[in-house]
Design a protein around this motif. Structure first.
Motif, PDB file in Angstrom:
ATOM      1  N   UNK A  10       0.839  -1.202   0.000  1.00  0.00           N
ATOM      2  CA  UNK A  10       0.000   0.000   0.000  1.00  0.00           C
ATOM      3  C   UNK A  10       0.871   1.248   0.000  1.00  0.00           C
ATOM      4  N   UNK A  11       1.267   1.673  -1.173  1.00  0.00           N
ATOM      5  CA  UNK A  11       2.136   2.829  -1.306  1.00  0.00           C
ATOM      6  C   UNK A  11       1.288   4.069  -1.597  1.00  0.00           C
ATOM      7  N   UNK A  12       1.454   5.089  -0.776  1.00  0.00           N
ATOM      8  CA  UNK A  12       0.666   6.303  -0.945  1.00  0.00           C
ATOM      9  C   UNK A  12       0.975   6.951  -2.284  1.00  0.00           C
ATOM     10  N   UNK A  13      -0.077   7.362  -2.973  1.00  0.00           N
ATOM     11  CA  UNK A  13       0.074   7.951  -4.300  1.00  0.00           C
ATOM     12  C   UNK A  13       0.102   9.470  -4.215  1.00  0.00           C
ATOM     13  N   UNK A  14       0.459  10.111  -5.321  1.00  0.00           N
ATOM     14  CA  UNK A  14       0.443  11.577  -5.374  1.00  0.00           C
ATOM     15  C   UNK A  14      -0.970  12.107  -5.140  1.00  0.00           C
ATOM     16  N   UNK A  15      -1.965  11.388  -5.667  1.00  0.00           N
ATOM     17  CA  UNK A  15      -3.357  11.818  -5.475  1.00  0.00           C
ATOM     18  C   UNK A  15      -3.730  11.797  -3.990  1.00  0.00           C
ATOM     19  N   UNK A  16      -3.277  10.785  -3.283  1.00  0.00           N
ATOM     20  CA  UNK A  16      -3.591  10.699  -1.854  1.00  0.00           C
ATOM     21  C   UNK A  16      -2.860  11.781  -1.065  1.00  0.00           C
ATOM     22  N   UNK A  17      -1.618  12.067  -1.432  1.00  0.00           N
ATOM     23  CA  UNK A  17      -0.879  13.111  -0.736  1.00  0.00           C
ATOM     24  C   UNK A  17      -1.552  14.473  -0.932  1.00  0.00           C
ATOM     25  N   UNK A  18      -2.101  14.693  -2.123  1.00  0.00           N
ATOM     26  CA  UNK A  18      -2.800  15.950  -2.384  1.00  0.00           C
ATOM     27  C   UNK A  18      -4.125  16.007  -1.627  1.00  0.00           C
ATOM     28  N   UNK A  19      -4.764  14.845  -1.439  1.00  0.00           N
ATOM     29  CA  UNK A  19      -6.060  14.783  -0.768  1.00  0.00           C
ATOM     30  C   UNK A  19      -5.947  14.866   0.745  1.00  0.00           C
ATOM     31  N   UNK A  20      -4.845  14.391   1.327  1.00  0.00           N
ATOM     32  CA  UNK A  20      -4.725  14.251   2.775  1.00  0.00           C
ATOM     33  C   UNK A  20      -5.023  15.533   3.555  1.00  0.00           C
ATOM     34  N   UNK A  21      -4.527  16.705   3.139  1.00  0.00           N
ATOM     35  CA  UNK A  21      -4.865  17.923   3.911  1.00  0.00           C
ATOM     36  C   UNK A  21      -6.356  18.191   3.981  1.00  0.00           C
ATOM     37  N   UNK A  22      -7.094  17.912   2.907  1.00  0.00           N
ATOM     38  CA  UNK A  22      -8.551  18.106   2.920  1.00  0.00           C
ATOM     39  C   UNK A  22      -9.213  17.128   3.875  1.00  0.00           C
ATOM     40  N   UNK A  23      -8.764  15.869   3.845  1.00  0.00           N
ATOM     41  CA  UNK A  23      -9.329  14.863   4.739  1.00  0.00           C
ATOM     42  C   UNK A  23      -8.988  15.195   6.192  1.00  0.00           C
ATOM     43  N   UNK A  24      -7.756  15.627   6.437  1.00  0.00           N
ATOM     44  CA  UNK A  24      -7.361  16.016   7.798  1.00  0.00           C
ATOM     45  C   UNK A  24      -8.229  17.161   8.315  1.00  0.00           C
ATOM     46  N   UNK A  25      -8.478  18.152   7.463  1.00  0.00           N
ATOM     47  CA  UNK A  25      -9.281  19.310   7.880  1.00  0.00           C
ATOM     48  C   UNK A  25     -10.706  18.882   8.210  1.00  0.00           C
ATOM     49  N   UNK A  26     -11.281  18.013   7.394  1.00  0.00           N
ATOM     50  CA  UNK A  26     -12.648  17.550   7.633  1.00  0.00           C
ATOM     51  C   UNK A  26     -12.737  16.751   8.929  1.00  0.00           C
ATOM     52  N   UNK A  27     -11.792  15.831   9.129  1.00  0.00           N
ATOM     53  CA  UNK A  27     -11.795  15.013  10.347  1.00  0.00           C
ATOM     54  C   UNK A  27     -11.593  15.893  11.577  1.00  0.00           C
ATOM     55  N   UNK A  28     -10.661  16.845  11.500  1.00  0.00           N
ATOM     56  CA  UNK A  28     -10.408  17.730  12.635  1.00  0.00           C
ATOM     57  C   UNK A  28     -11.659  18.524  13.004  1.00  0.00           C
ATOM     58  N   UNK A  29     -12.388  19.000  11.991  1.00  0.00           N
ATOM     59  CA  UNK A  29     -13.604  19.774  12.262  1.00  0.00           C
ATOM     60  C   UNK A  29     -14.677  18.916  12.918  1.00  0.00           C
ATOM     61  N   UNK A  30     -14.882  17.704  12.412  1.00  0.00           N
ATOM     62  CA  UNK A  30     -15.905  16.816  12.970  1.00  0.00           C
ATOM     63  C   UNK A  30     -15.543  16.415  14.395  1.00  0.00           C
ATOM     64  N   UNK A  31     -14.274  16.026  14.612  1.00  0.00           N
ATOM     65  CA  UNK A  31     -13.837  15.641  15.959  1.00  0.00           C
ATOM     66  C   UNK A  31     -13.893  16.842  16.896  1.00  0.00           C
ATOM     67  N   UNK A  32     -13.469  18.006  16.402  1.00  0.00           N
ATOM     68  CA  UNK A  32     -13.479  19.206  17.232  1.00  0.00           C
ATOM     69  C   UNK A  32     -14.876  19.606  17.658  1.00  0.00           C
TER      70      UNK A  32
END
Length: 395
Positions: free
Chosen positions: A273-295
């Protein structure tokens, strides 16, 4: 010739090709589809029950949770400005939680397995060494079984410590309140917390998580981000061979068995499971969404639990925070495979974002903004709530 290395025609490489007695095993492994669900279920139950019979939930516990849930729901609705009537909590065993979770996330895990099982692109160079070829072929052939074991083990291990459904902010098709009574009781005993106070805190948390993920646009946006992440892997069939090939059994500086165990605890090795460029670009958006929901969930929990159990709520919140701050190998799998990060830093960012919004628009204003379509913050907005308020409010 190239065809000799890969087998006849377009058949996949069979590392057991020189051993006819293993031919049926190879065919069976190759015909399982992207994920072996039998293996997933077996390993999930083994992890959840540790191979021991499970007792049914005590009826007295069900009654107690039901009575406390009505009290907690009233306060959650008051803090969030909701008039929803949440479902009655279901109290389950670890085994039930594991089985239901595996089924609830089946579409997600299928997407993940399909992503990891796809053939590598033409830019991936095939290994030339015969041993590396065999290891790469073996990894690909064993992929469905390994994926099933990995997913099942992850779910089974999580069932040992989750309180309910919202420890992981991953939306499910069916919105419920489901509690693992044994985990809650053992946590309360470990931290010497009165049972009813712990139950009320957990109910506040689960009802708060249920409330935020009941907002359709929040649930849909978060689910889409997770699906994009799990569908974005670019598998590396030589990951296992490369990692194991780097282990020196004659080295006196490390234990080779420990090195092998560490290698197989890493999804990049075990599943390629090697992280792709698409996933690296997506991760900040996913992190922001998760942080908001958890917060937002934690903000509601803090407000509600102070009402319900007073100052003891702070001690419970601190105990839960310490558990979150101690990542396990299963947290690594959740983070790398599903893209969900709920460690201490994510919680801090989320709570700072929500508090910053409350300071500017008040509690009622926050609720209004959260319910506004397209309200999940961007990576820039999660650390600058003023920018989020301006966008969502249209100012």
């Amino acid at each position: 010739m190239a065809d000799d290395d890969q087998g006849q025609g377009d058949e996949p490489f069979n590392p057991f090709g020189a051993f006819p007695m293993f031919g049926d095993i190879a065919k069976a492994l190759q015909g399982q589809g992207p994920l072996n669900w039998d293996a997933a279920r077996q390993f999930a139950m083994l992890g959840a029950t540790e191979g021991q019979p499970e007792h049914n939930v005590d009826p007295g516990d069900r009654i107690a949770y039901g009575e406390l849930a009505r009290i907690a729901a009233m306060h959650v609705n008051d803090v969030t400005g909701s008039d929803d009537d949440p479902p009655e909590p279901r109290i389950v065993t670890r085994g039930q939680w594991a089985a239901e979770t595996l089924e609830a996330y089946r579409p997600l895990f299928t997407d993940l397995a399909t992503s990891l099982g796809q053939q590598p692109g033409t830019d991936v160079e095939a290994p030339s060494d015969p041993m590396m070829q065999m290891m790469a072929g073996l990894s690909q052939m064993m992929g469905p079984a390994m994926m099933g074991m990995s997913v099942g083990s992850m779910v089974g291990a999580l069932s040992q410590r989750v309180f309910g459904l919202h420890d992981l902010p991953i939306p499910r098709a069916k919105q419920e309140i489901v509690l693992v009574a044994r985990n809650i009781a053992e946590f309360a005993e470990t931290w010497e917390i009165p049972t009813d106070q712990m139950r009320l805190w957990v109910l506040a948390h689960e009802l708060s998580g249920h409330r935020v993920l009941s907002i359709e646009h929040v649930r849909t946006a978060l689910a889409d981000l997770v699906r994009q992440h799990v569908s974005g892997f670019r598998p590396d069939p030589s990951a296992m061979a490369d990692s194991l090939g780097g282990i020196d059994p004659m080295s006196s500086d490390s234990d080779p068995m420990e090195a092998i165990q560490q290698a197989f605890s890493d999804p990049e090795v075990l599943l390629g499971a090697v992280q792709s460029d698409e996933q690296r670009a997506l991760q900040p958006r996913l992190d922001a969404a998760v942080a908001a929901v958890v917060g937002y969930t934690d903000w509601v929990v803090d407000a509600v639990s102070v009402r319900l159990i007073g100052g003891e709520s702070l001690r419970i919140a601190e105990a839960v925070r310490r558990q979150r701050a101690e990542p396990t190998p299963d947290d690594v799998f959740v983070e790398k495979l599903l893209g969900i990060r709920v460690g201490e830093e994510q919680v801090r960012r989320g709570k700072a974002f929500i508090q910053g919004a409350v300071d500017r628009v008040g509690e009622d204003g926050l609720t209004t903004l959260i319910e506004t379509p397209d309200s999940l913050p961007t990576p820039a907005e999660i650390d600058a709530p003023g920018l989020w308020i301006a966008r969502v409010s249209g100012d």
